[in-house]
Each structure stands twice: as structure tokens, then as C-alpha cells.
Motif scaffolding. Structure first.
Motif, PDB file in Angstrom:
ATOM      1  N   LEU A 103       1.396   3.968  -3.424  1.00  0.00           N
ATOM      2  CA  LEU A 103       1.129   5.407  -3.386  1.00  0.00           C
ATOM      3  C   LEU A 103       2.122   6.159  -4.247  1.00  0.00           C
ATOM      4  O   LEU A 103       1.778   7.121  -4.940  1.00  0.00           O
ATOM      5  N   GLU A 122      -1.912   1.662   9.113  1.00  0.00           N
ATOM      6  CA  GLU A 122      -2.259   0.272   8.838  1.00  0.00           C
ATOM      7  C   GLU A 122      -1.047  -0.641   8.984  1.00  0.00           C
ATOM      8  O   GLU A 122      -1.171  -1.768   9.504  1.00  0.00           O
ATOM      9  N   PRO A 128       0.804  -1.236   0.000  1.00  0.00           N
ATOM     10  CA  PRO A 128       0.000   0.000   0.000  1.00  0.00           C
ATOM     11  C   PRO A 128       0.829   1.275   0.000  1.00  0.00           C
ATOM     12  O   PRO A 128       0.462   2.266  -0.651  1.00  0.00           O
ATOM     13  N   LEU A 129       1.978   1.266   0.693  1.00  0.00           N
ATOM     14  CA  LEU A 129       2.842   2.441   0.687  1.00  0.00           C
ATOM     15  C   LEU A 129       3.575   2.576  -0.638  1.00  0.00           C
ATOM     16  O   LEU A 129       3.674   3.675  -1.207  1.00  0.00           O
ATOM     17  N   GLN A 187      -2.476   7.292   6.628  1.00  0.00           N
ATOM     18  CA  GLN A 187      -3.374   6.146   6.775  1.00  0.00           C
ATOM     19  C   GLN A 187      -2.643   4.840   6.490  1.00  0.00           C
ATOM     20  O   GLN A 187      -2.801   3.851   7.226  1.00  0.00           O
ATOM     21  N   ALA A 188      -1.824   4.806   5.424  1.00  0.00           N
ATOM     22  CA  ALA A 188      -1.060   3.601   5.106  1.00  0.00           C
ATOM     23  C   ALA A 188      -0.042   3.292   6.204  1.00  0.00           C
ATOM     24  O   ALA A 188       0.197   2.122   6.533  1.00  0.00           O
ATOM     25  N   ARG A 238      -3.329  10.307   3.060  1.00  0.00           N
ATOM     26  CA  ARG A 238      -3.261   8.946   2.534  1.00  0.00           C
ATOM     27  C   ARG A 238      -1.990   8.247   2.983  1.00  0.00           C
ATOM     28  O   ARG A 238      -1.991   7.044   3.279  1.00  0.00           O
TER      29      ARG A 238
END
Length: 651
Positions: free
Chosen positions: A139, A163, A135-136, A159-160, A156
């Protein structure tokens, strides 16, 4: 106290209230809203910025005109701009001409360049699998339609990061830390490269769970020990003691031990990563229902409430039973609020204890009276009164009475629904009514009675079966060439079955979803019917949202009556007709289909119709639509070969 001292005390009190320290030193008396203006070169719409700071601006205008509210408003605008990819946005404010004499508020906006996310680098993450870091990485790899990097949005990234840190903690990295993100800008300050530092630390594991139960003669103690020891060898997270305690509480609550006390605590060894968890359990007594009382039941019968709540004498009082009682009472739709309480236990209770339970309810208004007035192209002026009582006799039954009348009809419908007479989710329905109506070629009088049971098969589907009886009569016939055997009164009686599926978001003006139904009714002399036929019906429609307020609807319906004796046809009032405001809308009432020598409709034994409609919401509940309808009525069973009628129109 003298009058002068009394007045002085009142004045002092008023002064103290007026200088309430919570209002702030910079507050001003509220007055009319001040105009808001913007300065600076920026592309973001002003309305977008005002919406972002709406709450803060409302507080400024409505309350004390404190500059602190404007400071918060500027911060909200700055966050909105940075969420739009303006990574260096700044927003300031000033009150003109002064705070003491305010006339308007000016926000100075420095939007800055549109910033892009050039890449993301994660440092120190050796234990996390690639799917946790993806996910990172993604981005930094995202591109827009032109192939350029996506705008930089710090939220964003954060948020990553959150998580990823949550995964570390769940896997036993008790002291892991992820972030905060380090942002490096290029020389033009329009591209950001983000570095995310990760400190993993040691992985911690539950090495032992010591469970002490007092007293130690609890029958379920072996099961509790097995459940707590199952955590040995699992990753130790910050919430592991809480989860172990919750496991024990669920077990004891299911046994009716609602006054249990459970404590869990972990002791970590930083050198080995082992964690010893100590659990202390005081189970408390098993509780049983002694007496149950109801409060707030003005219309609803007490025995009905207690039946739904299932809090009978001697029942084991578990947490599930209490939750089910609340859910069951809310499920009736009769109460605004439901609360179940039990009497507290005295000190030194035994292993078993009988307690009293109090059910507190606040009833909703169960009676409804509606007046409906309208105008139809055929019936002209029409009206109906709908009375509904959802709590008839205080037992949750629904009763409806709907008298209606128009310039060409009159009728009365009576409906009774009881969802509690049968078990397993069946609803008993009793329906009766009569209607007089002037049809284009005859006058009809109809009376009907239905007794049925409905079973919900899910949230969107149902199954219904029962017995239907219908008496009908035709008079003032204006048609010629009709078989005399097809005229007069008739009685139909027999069983029926129906299925229905409805996923529409609204019954009257749906914007999405599907509706489908089908059914069959057998009128037979076996149960007293004079007519012997099999009726089948199928209907379906779907609704598609094409845009803001735009809906495309498609649907159709098929009906058929197959005669099972030696009759050539059915009485005219028992046939199908199409045409009018509810079917193939370009035709006059009942005009589409077979007719006599003078063109008067005589109906048929089968019909088929379909429609396509495009609807657009204009303002509020005002809609416009264009439609195409097509339909056909066959004189015989399964005789829908034509001619077809077509209708194109708008409304």
C-alpha cells in the motif's frame, strides 16, 4: 361511557400516535422534496456526493425531515470524499431559512488537499511471514501513472489490517491485536505515513480434546473420537470449539441423528499456551421416514413431488437427504418456495425413531401465452401464438404449441420435453410440425417428426441424438431446366446427432460469450427414407464487449448434403438457399446461389456464410448495427468455390 368521554379518549389516542417517540424530537411532517445546494470550493462532482448520500436524503425527504438524516448524509459524503483521497474532507449542513420553515438544504463542503500515502510501517510483527505483511507494505509502495504515491484511503489500510489480524488468530495467536492504524501527516498535511502496531502475544495450541458421548454405546463413537482428536496439536483459534462441534454434527447428521446435541468449550492456560477442549455429545435417535405428505400441490401430482424428493418410506432421514429433496424440487423450476419439515420427537424416544415428513411447496405459474406480431421483408406481415405449459399433467413435462402465419407462410410446431423419463440427466424430446411456405421459385409443404434424447454435459454444453423423419413436397415450380427426378415429394428418415456449446450471456442480444454447434443427419432407406444422403452442419459465433453498450459479433455457418446413391441431385425443396433477412442480408430471399436460365433460385447441396456485426445500444432496448455478410451456395456437395455474395449495411 358517554359520548363526550368517548371522543376525548379517541383524541387522546390520536395524540399518542402522533407523538410516537420513534419519530424523534426534531422530526417534521413530510412534504415535497427540498432543493439541495452545495457551498465551498471542491473538485468532486456534486452528483457523486448526492449518490453517496442518496439513501439518507431519500429518508429525509420521504419520512420526517429529521435533521439526523441530514447529519448521516453529510457523513456519507465525507466518507466518499476520503475514499477519493481527500483525507481531511469535512461536510456540514444547514437548513434555510430555519428548521421550522425549511425551504432548502445546503451542504458546506471543505474538500481539503488530495492526500497521498507516503509509507506504511508495521511494528511488533515478528511471527508473521513476509507474505502476510506484504499487502500492507505494498500500500505504501503503490504509485500512479505519474510515479506519485497513490491517494490515501483509510478503508484499504483497515482492510489489510483486518486480514493480518485474521491470520494471527487462525495461527493460534489467540489474544493478538493488530492496529488501529496511527496516521502521521507532513507539514503540508498532504502526505500520510501510517504505522500499524502489532501485539502478537503467546501462541495457543490444542493440547487435548476430551469427548464424552452419552450414551457411550454409539456405534460411530470410535470414528467421532478419531475426528475430534485430530485437532490435537493444531493452532487454537476463537472458532476452534465451534469447528470441532461442527465436525461431530456433520458425522451425526449423516447417520440420521438430526436431534443431536453437541457442545464444545476450550479452557486456556495462559502460562503454557495449552488449551484443553471438552466436547459433550448427545447423539439422539436415528430417524427414518414413516410417511411423507405434500401440501400446496394444486397442479403438480403428489407422487411426482415425492419421487423428486426421494422421501420414500423407510429411508434414513439425513440432513443431506433433506437438502437434496429441497434442491431437487427447486431444480424442477415449478416452485416458488419449498420447505421440508418433520414431526417433532416425543420425550424418551428409542435409538431408532420413525417420523412423518411434510413437504410444503408454493407453485409458480407454469402456463404462458405469448402473441408475437412482426413484419419481414419477404413474408410481410406475420404473427405467431406461443402457448407453453411447463407442468403438463402435473409431472414437470414441458409442452409447447406454436401456430404461426404470414402473408406467404403458415405452420404449426408441437414440442414435448420430459426431463424425468430417463435417468442420469437425459431429457426426452418429441417434436412435430408442418409448414407451408411460398418460396421465390416454388411452394413448399413440409412435415417433420423428431424423437430425441438430450444430455447436458455441463452448464454450457449438451449432446443430442435421435431419429428424424421429414416429408416434403414442392409445387407451383417456376424454374426451367430442372431434372424431373428432382421435383415432387420426398421422404427422408434416419438418425442424427448434435452437439452444442453456449456461453452467451443472452440468447437474443448477447454482449459476450461463444456459441458453437455441429451435427450430422443420415437419411437412409434402412429406416424407410426415400432419399439417401448425409447432412453435416457446423456453426460458430463469438461476441466481444468493446465498451458501454458496444458489441462486436463474428460468426459463420457451413452446411453440406452428400448424396449416397445414384441421384444427380436432391429435390428442390431439400436444397440450401442463402439471401434474405437472416443470411447475406443485401440479397433478396434465396437470391444468392445457383439459378435457372431466367435467374430464379434453384438452390444447391452446400453453403457457406460468415458475418461481422458491430452493435451499439442507443436507448433502452433500441440498438443500431453495421454489418458485413458474405456467403456462397454450391450446386454440388462440398462445392462452395464461388461466386461469393457480399453485403454491407446498417440497421
Amino acid at each position: 361511557m358517554t359520548r363526550r368521554r368517548l371522543l376525548a379518549a379517541v383524541a387522546l389516542l390520536a395524540s399518542a400516535c402522533a407523538s410516537d417517540p420513534r419519530r424523534g424530537a426534531d422530526s417534521r411532517p413530510a412534504g415535497p422534496p427540498l432543493p439541495v445546494a452545495f457551498e465551498g470550493a471542491f473538485e468532486t462532482p456534486q452528483q457523486d456526493l448526492l449518490e453517496a448520500a442518496k439513501r439518507e436524503l431519500d429518508a429525509f425527504h420521504r419520512n420526517t425531515r429529521a435533521p439526523g438524516d441530514l447529519d448521516d448524509a453529510a457523513a456519507s459524503m465525507r466518507r466518499r470524499l476520503r475514499e477519493r483521497g481527500r483525507g481531511h474532507a469535512l461536510v456540514a449542513f444547514r437548513i434555510e431559512p430555519s428548521e421550522d420553515a425549511p425551504e432548502r438544504v445546503v451542504f458546506e463542503v471543505s474538500e481539503g488537499p488530495l492526500t497521498r500515502l507516503a509509507g506504511v510501517c508495521v511494528q511488533g510483527a515478528t511471527a508473521a511471514p513476509p507474505e502476510r505483511l506484504r499487502p500492507l507494505w505494498e500500500l505504501g509502495a503503490e504509485r500512479d501513472a505519474d510515479g506519485a504515491p497513490t491517494p490515501f484511503r483509510r478503508s484499504r489500510v483497515d482492510q489489510a489490517i483486518a486480514e493480518l489480524e485474521a491470520w494471527y488468530l487462525s495461527e493460534g495467536y489467540y489474544r493478538a491485536r493488530v492496529g488501529p492504524a496511527e496516521v502521521a501527516w507532513n507539514d503540508a498535511r498532504d502526505a500520510a505515513h501510517v504505522t500499524v502496531p502489532v501485539v502478537e502475544g503467546r501462541r495457543y495450541v490444542v493440547a487435548s480434546v476430551e469427548t464424552r458421548i452419552e450414551p457411550d454405546d454409539l456405534p460411530s463413537a470410535p470414528a467421532i473420537l478419531r475426528e475430534t482428536e485430530a485437532y490435537v496439536g493444531t493452532p487454537y483459534a476463537p472458532d476452534t470449539p465451534r469447528r470441532i462441534a461442527a465436525t461431530v454434527r456433520r458425522r451425526l447428521a449423516a447417520e440420521g441423528r438430526l436431534d443431536m446435541r453437541v457442545f464444545a468449550r476450550g479452557r486456556t492456560d495462559d502460562e503454557t499456551g495449552d488449551v484443553a477442549v471438552a466436547v459433550r455429545v448427545r447423539p439422539g435417535p436415528q430417524l427414518y421416514v414413516e410417511n411423507a405428505a405434500v401440501h400446496g400441490d394444486d397442479r403438480t401430482r403428489t407422487d411426482f413431488i415425492l419421487e423428486r424428493a426421494a422421501l420414500q418410506h423407510g429411508a434414513l432421514l439425513t440432513q443431506d437427504r433433506l437438502d437434496d429433496a429441497v434442491d431437487a424440487l427447486y431444480g424442477t423450476g415449478l416452485f416458488r418456495s419449498v420447505r421440508v419439515e418433520r414431526t417433532p420427537l416425543p420425550e424418551g424416544t428409542s435409538a431408532e425413531q420413525a417420523v412423518d415428513v411434510d413437504v410444503h411447496v408454493e407453485e409458480l405459474d407454469a402456463r404462458l401465452l405469448d402473441l408475437e406480431v412482426g413484419f419481414g421483408t419477404y413474408e410481410k406481415l406475420r404473427a405467431a401464438v406461443r402457448y407453453r405449459d411447463r407442468n403438463l399433467f402435473g409431472r414437470g413435462r414441458t409442452f409447447e404449441a406454436v401456430p404461426s402465419a404470414s402473408l406467404r407462410s403458415a405452420g404449426l410446431d408441437l414440442n414435448l420435453f420430459d426431463p424425468y423419463l430417463l435417468d442420469d440427466g437425459w431429457t426426452v424430446e418429441a417434436i412435430a410440425g408442418f409448414q407451408y411456405r411460398q418460396e421465390p421459385s416454388f411452394d413448399s409443404l413440409t412435415a417433420r417428426i423428431e424423437v430425441a434424447a438430450r444430455k447436458r454435459l455441463g452448464k454450457e454444453s449438451s449432446f443430442r441424438l435421435g431419429q428424424r423423419m421429414r416429408w416434403s413436397d414442392a409445387s407451383q415450380l417456376e424454374v426451367v431446366g430442372v431434372d424431373p427426378a428432382a421435383e415432387g415429394s420426398a421422404f427422408s428418415s434416419g438418425p442424427f446427432v448434435e452437439v452444442e456449446y453456449d456461453s452467451r450471456d443472452d440468447v437474443f442480444l448477447p454482449t459476450r460469450g461463444v456459441y458453437a454447434s455441429g451435427g450430422a443427419w443420415l437419411s437412409t432407406p434402412v429406416v424407410g427414407g426415400e432419399l439417401h444422403f448425409l447432412e453435416t452442419r457446423l456453426a460458430a459465433s463469438t461476441y466481444l464487449a468493446l465498451g458501454e453498450g458496444t458489441v462486436l459479433a463474428l460468426g459463420g455457418r457451413a452446411r453440406n448434403r452428400e448424396i449416397l446413391d445414384d441421384r444427380a441431385t436432391l429435390p428442390i425443396q431439400e436444397r440450401f438457399f442463402l439471401g434474405g433477412e437472416n443470411s447475406v442480408r443485401a440479397f433478396y430471399e434465396s437470391e444468392l446461389g445457383p439459378s435457372d436460365a431466367q435467374g430464379r433460385p434453384i438452390g444447391g447441396l452446400s453453403s457457406l456464410e460468415a458475418f461481422v456485426e458491430l452493435r451499439q445500444r442507443l436507448v433502452g432496448d433500441l440498438h443500431a448495427a453495421v454489418f458485413y455478410d458474405v456467403g456462397v451456395v454450391g450446386a454440388d456437395s462440398f462445392g462452395v468455390t464461388g461466386p461469393f455474395g457480399h453485403a454491407i449495411g446498417a440497421g
